[in-house]
Design a protein around this motif. Structure first.
Motif, mmCIF file in Angstrom:
data_model
loop_
_atom_site.group_PDB
_atom_site.id
_atom_site.type_symbol
_atom_site.label_atom_id
_atom_site.label_comp_id
_atom_site.label_asym_id
_atom_site.label_seq_id
_atom_site.Cartn_x
_atom_site.Cartn_y
_atom_site.Cartn_z
ATOM 1 N N LEU A 141 0.809 -1.216 0.000
ATOM 2 C CA LEU A 141 0.000 0.000 0.000
ATOM 3 C C LEU A 141 0.846 1.272 0.000
ATOM 4 C CD1 LEU A 141 -2.892 -0.982 2.443
ATOM 5 C CD2 LEU A 141 -2.582 -1.503 0.027
ATOM 6 N N SER A 142 2.156 1.150 0.144
ATOM 7 C CA SER A 142 3.010 2.325 -0.018
ATOM 8 C C SER A 142 3.237 2.628 -1.486
ATOM 9 C CB SER A 142 4.357 2.110 0.689
ATOM 10 O OG SER A 142 5.146 1.153 -0.002
ATOM 11 N N HIS A 143 2.949 1.652 -2.345
ATOM 12 C CA HIS A 143 3.068 1.828 -3.794
ATOM 13 C C HIS A 143 1.693 2.042 -4.439
ATOM 14 C CE1 HIS A 143 7.310 0.349 -4.036
ATOM 15 N NE2 HIS A 143 6.960 -0.299 -2.945
ATOM 16 N N ARG A 144 0.689 1.340 -3.918
ATOM 17 C CA ARG A 144 -0.658 1.433 -4.463
ATOM 18 C C ARG A 144 -1.644 1.643 -3.318
ATOM 19 N NH1 ARG A 144 -3.973 3.284 -8.020
ATOM 20 N NH2 ARG A 144 -5.092 3.938 -6.153
ATOM 21 N N SER A 145 -2.055 2.881 -3.131
ATOM 22 C CA SER A 145 -2.976 3.206 -2.041
ATOM 23 C C SER A 145 -4.359 2.616 -2.292
ATOM 24 C CB SER A 145 -3.080 4.717 -1.877
ATOM 25 O OG SER A 145 -1.854 5.273 -1.467
ATOM 26 N N VAL A 146 -5.078 2.412 -1.195
ATOM 27 C CA VAL A 146 -6.439 1.886 -1.280
ATOM 28 C C VAL A 146 -7.389 2.842 -0.561
ATOM 29 C CG1 VAL A 146 -5.690 -0.526 -1.409
ATOM 30 C CG2 VAL A 146 -6.138 0.517 0.840
ATOM 31 N N PRO A 147 -8.672 2.795 -0.890
ATOM 32 C CA PRO A 147 -9.626 3.618 -0.147
ATOM 33 C C PRO A 147 -9.766 3.124 1.286
ATOM 34 C CG PRO A 147 -10.778 2.126 -1.635
ATOM 35 C CD PRO A 147 -9.316 2.016 -1.960
ATOM 36 N N LEU A 148 -10.267 3.984 2.147
ATOM 37 C CA LEU A 148 -10.561 3.706 3.558
ATOM 38 C C LEU A 148 -9.331 3.675 4.454
ATOM 39 C CD1 LEU A 148 -13.374 0.984 3.335
ATOM 40 C CD2 LEU A 148 -13.580 3.475 3.351
ATOM 41 N N GLN A 149 -8.121 3.799 3.903
ATOM 42 C CA GLN A 149 -6.922 3.831 4.736
ATOM 43 C C GLN A 149 -5.952 4.915 4.241
ATOM 44 O OE1 GLN A 149 -5.242 0.286 6.732
ATOM 45 N NE2 GLN A 149 -6.229 -0.864 5.108
ATOM 46 N N ALA A 150 -6.478 6.088 3.966
ATOM 47 C CA ALA A 150 -5.655 7.156 3.403
ATOM 48 C C ALA A 150 -4.515 7.556 4.342
ATOM 49 C CB ALA A 150 -6.515 8.377 3.088
ATOM 50 N N ALA A 151 -4.787 7.638 5.643
ATOM 51 C CA ALA A 151 -3.745 8.054 6.585
ATOM 52 C C ALA A 151 -2.605 7.045 6.617
ATOM 53 C CB ALA A 151 -4.340 8.224 7.983
ATOM 54 N N TYR A 152 -2.951 5.784 6.635
ATOM 55 C CA TYR A 152 -1.947 4.713 6.666
ATOM 56 C C TYR A 152 -1.165 4.661 5.358
ATOM 57 C CZ TYR A 152 -0.124 -0.089 6.734
ATOM 58 O OH TYR A 152 0.687 -1.191 6.663
ATOM 59 N N CYS A 153 -1.872 4.703 4.233
ATOM 60 C CA CYS A 153 -1.202 4.631 2.930
ATOM 61 C C CYS A 153 -0.266 5.827 2.742
ATOM 62 C CB CYS A 153 -2.231 4.593 1.807
ATOM 63 S SG CYS A 153 -3.218 3.083 1.758
ATOM 64 N N GLY A 154 -0.722 7.006 3.149
ATOM 65 C CA GLY A 154 0.131 8.182 3.041
ATOM 66 C C GLY A 154 1.384 8.051 3.878
ATOM 67 N N ALA A 155 1.243 7.523 5.093
ATOM 68 C CA ALA A 155 2.398 7.363 5.976
ATOM 69 C C ALA A 155 3.373 6.333 5.438
ATOM 70 C CB ALA A 155 1.922 6.960 7.376
ATOM 71 N N LYS A 156 2.852 5.220 4.903
ATOM 72 C CA LYS A 156 3.732 4.194 4.342
ATOM 73 C C LYS A 156 4.469 4.715 3.114
ATOM 74 C CE LYS A 156 3.327 0.460 6.929
ATOM 75 N NZ LYS A 156 4.486 -0.157 7.614
ATOM 76 N N SER A 157 3.813 5.527 2.308
ATOM 77 C CA SER A 157 4.478 6.123 1.151
ATOM 78 C C SER A 157 5.595 7.061 1.598
ATOM 79 C CB SER A 157 3.466 6.896 0.301
ATOM 80 O OG SER A 157 2.471 6.025 -0.212
ATOM 81 N N ALA A 158 5.338 7.797 2.668
ATOM 82 C CA ALA A 158 6.352 8.712 3.188
ATOM 83 C C ALA A 158 7.580 7.963 3.693
ATOM 84 C CB ALA A 158 5.751 9.559 4.316
ATOM 85 N N ILE A 159 7.367 6.793 4.283
ATOM 86 C CA ILE A 159 8.503 5.984 4.745
ATOM 87 C C ILE A 159 9.406 5.632 3.578
ATOM 88 C CG2 ILE A 159 9.166 3.739 5.711
ATOM 89 C CD1 ILE A 159 6.482 3.860 7.288
ATOM 90 N N ARG A 160 8.809 5.262 2.477
ATOM 91 C CA ARG A 160 9.594 4.884 1.301
ATOM 92 C C ARG A 160 10.440 6.073 0.821
ATOM 93 N NH1 ARG A 160 7.730 4.400 -3.966
ATOM 94 N NH2 ARG A 160 5.593 4.587 -3.239
ATOM 95 N N GLY A 161 9.845 7.271 0.816
ATOM 96 C CA GLY A 161 10.596 8.449 0.395
ATOM 97 C C GLY A 161 11.755 8.757 1.318
ATOM 98 N N PHE A 162 11.521 8.684 2.634
ATOM 99 C CA PHE A 162 12.580 8.960 3.614
ATOM 100 C C PHE A 162 13.694 7.924 3.502
ATOM 101 C CE2 PHE A 162 14.709 9.180 7.646
ATOM 102 C CZ PHE A 162 14.594 10.497 8.072
ATOM 103 N N THR A 163 13.300 6.660 3.357
ATOM 104 C CA THR A 163 14.274 5.575 3.266
ATOM 105 C C THR A 163 15.181 5.745 2.060
ATOM 106 O OG1 THR A 163 12.759 4.043 4.379
ATOM 107 C CG2 THR A 163 14.545 3.069 3.087
#
Length: 327
Positions: A141-163
Motif C-alpha cells: 500500500l506504499s506503492h498502491r494506495s487503497v480507499p478507507l486507509q488514506a492516513a496509513y497509505c500516506g504514511a507508508k508512502s512517506a517511509i519509502r521516500g525517507f528511506t
C-alpha cells in the motif's frame, strides 16, 4: 556474545512474529511497544523457549526521545545493536470525509515518524561502528494506495521516500550500513480487531492473506542478505507493477472493489478495542482471526531468496538454447 536485534511494535502482530524469529535464531532481542505487561509476558516467553536475553521497553514510537532512550538502554544492557526493525504502525478504517485531523496526525506519527525516529536512533549507534542493518517494514500500500486507509497509505508512502533519501546519504558517506525496505501483502494480525474503525462493520485484510511468520521470515532474510527492497507475496508484486503500468485502471478497480475487500458484513461491537491512542489490554498473539484462510508460505519469497540461483539457471538455459540454434 550473541547479536542484538531491536524490534518496534513487538507486542503483537508482525512485530511479535519478527521478534520471535530473531530469538529463535539466537539473537538477544529488545522488544519495543506501548503495552509493558504484554511485552514482559512476551520477553519471558522468549527467554524460556529460546534461552536468549530479552529486554522489554515500553515505548511510544511517536515520541523521538523515548525511542532514542530505548536504543541507548539496549546498547547498555544487551550490547551493540546489529539489527533494527521498524514495524510499529497505526491505521484508521474510514473515508477521508470521516477522518478527524487528530486521527490523521496520530496515524502519521506512529506509522511514519515512528520509523523515522527508529532509523535516527539506530544510526546514532551504528555510524560509530560503521556496521548494522536497518529494516523498514513497508507495504504494498506504499506503492498502491487503497480507499478507507488514506492516513496509513500516506504514511507508508512517506517511509519509502525517507528511506530512499537516507540510502543515498549512506552511500555518499561510504558507510557499510544496510538499509532495506520490506513491502508486505495483507497479513493476518490483530490490527483488524483493534485498529480504529469508523465503518460500523468489522475490518479484514484484502485477500490473499498471509500468516505473520511469512513476514517474519522475509524480514530475517532482509537482515541477513543485502537487498534494497524485498517484495513479499505475488499480490504485492502485482499491486506494485499494476500501479506502475495502469494507475488509472487501478483507481477505478479499487473504487469498485476496495470497500468490500476491506470491510465484512459483520457488525462492529460498540465496545471493540481501539489502539490508535491507547494500547488495548490483554495478551495478543502474532496472528489474528483469519487463520482459516491465511497462507503460511509464499512461493514468490522462495524466488526472492534464491534469485541468484534462478538467474544463473535462466542464463544457462538461454545460453543452451542459443548454442543449439547455432548448431
Amino acid at each position: 556474545m550473541s547479536k542484538v536485534a531491536v524490534i518496534t511494535g513487538a507486542g503483537a502482530g508482525v512485530g511479535r512474529a519478527v521478534a520471535e524469529k530473531f530469538a529463535r535464531e539466537g539473537y538477544s532481542v529488545a522488544l519495543l511497544s506501548r503495552n509493558e505487561a504484554r511485552l514482559q509476558h512476551t520477553a519471558s516467553e522468549f527467554r524460556e523457549q529460546y534461552s536468549v536475553k530479552t529486554l522489554a521497553i515500553a515505548v511510544d514510537v511517536a515520541n523521538a526521545q523515548q525511542v532514542a532512550d530505548a536504543a541507548s538502554q539496549t546498547e547498555r544492557e544487551l550490547g551493540p545493536v546489529d539489527v533494527w526493525v521498524n514495524v510499529a504502525m497505526a491505521t484508521v478504517f474510514s473515508p477521508v470525509s470521516g477522518l478527524e485531523p487528530a486521527e490523521v496526525e496520530r496515524a502519521t506519527q506512529v506509522t511514519y515518524l515512528g520509523q523515522v525516529y527508529g532509523m535516527m536512533a539506530a544510526l546514532r549507534h551504528m555510524r560509530i561502528r560503521n556496521r548494522g542493518s536497518i529494516i523498514n517494514v513497508g507495504s504494498a500500500l506504499s506503492h498502491r494506495s487503497v480507499p478507507l486507509q488514506a492516513a496509513y497509505c500516506g504514511a507508508k508512502s512517506a517511509i519509502r521516500g525517507f528511506t530512499d533519501s537516507l540510502r543515498s546519504e549512506l552511500i555518499h558517506d561510504g558507510l557499510s550500513i544496510q538499509l532495506t525496505m520490506v513491502d508486505l501483502p495483507a497479513v493476518n494480525t490483530p490490527q483488524f480487531d483493534w485498529a480504529r474503525n469508523k465503518m460500523h462493520r468489522k475490518a479484514r485484510p484484502v485477500a490473499p492473506v498471509f500468516q505473520p511468520e511469512v513476514a517474519a521470515r522475509a524480514v530475517w532474510f532482509a537482515a541477513t542478505h543485502k537487498r534494497r527492497e524485498v517484495w513479499v507475496g505475488f499480490s504485492t508484486v502485482k499491486a506494485i507493477l499494476a500501479n506502475r503500468i495502469a494507475p488509472g485502471l487501478a483507481d477505478r478497480y479499487l473504487a469498485r472493489a476496495g470497500y468490500n475487500g476491506q470491510i465484512t458484513n459483520q457488525r462492529l461491537s460498540p465496545d471493540a478495542p481501539d489502539n490508535l491512542f491507547e494500547s488495548p489490554d490483554g495478551h495478543w498473539e502474532a496472528d489474528g482471526r483469519f487463520n482459516n484462510e491465511a497462507k503460511s508460505s509464499s512461493w514468490q519469497m522462495f524466488t526472492e531468496r534464491h534469485r541468484n540461483t534462478l538467474w544463473a539457471v535462466t542464463a544457462l538455459g538461454v545460453a543452451g538454447l542459443l548454442w543449439r540454434r547455432r548448431k
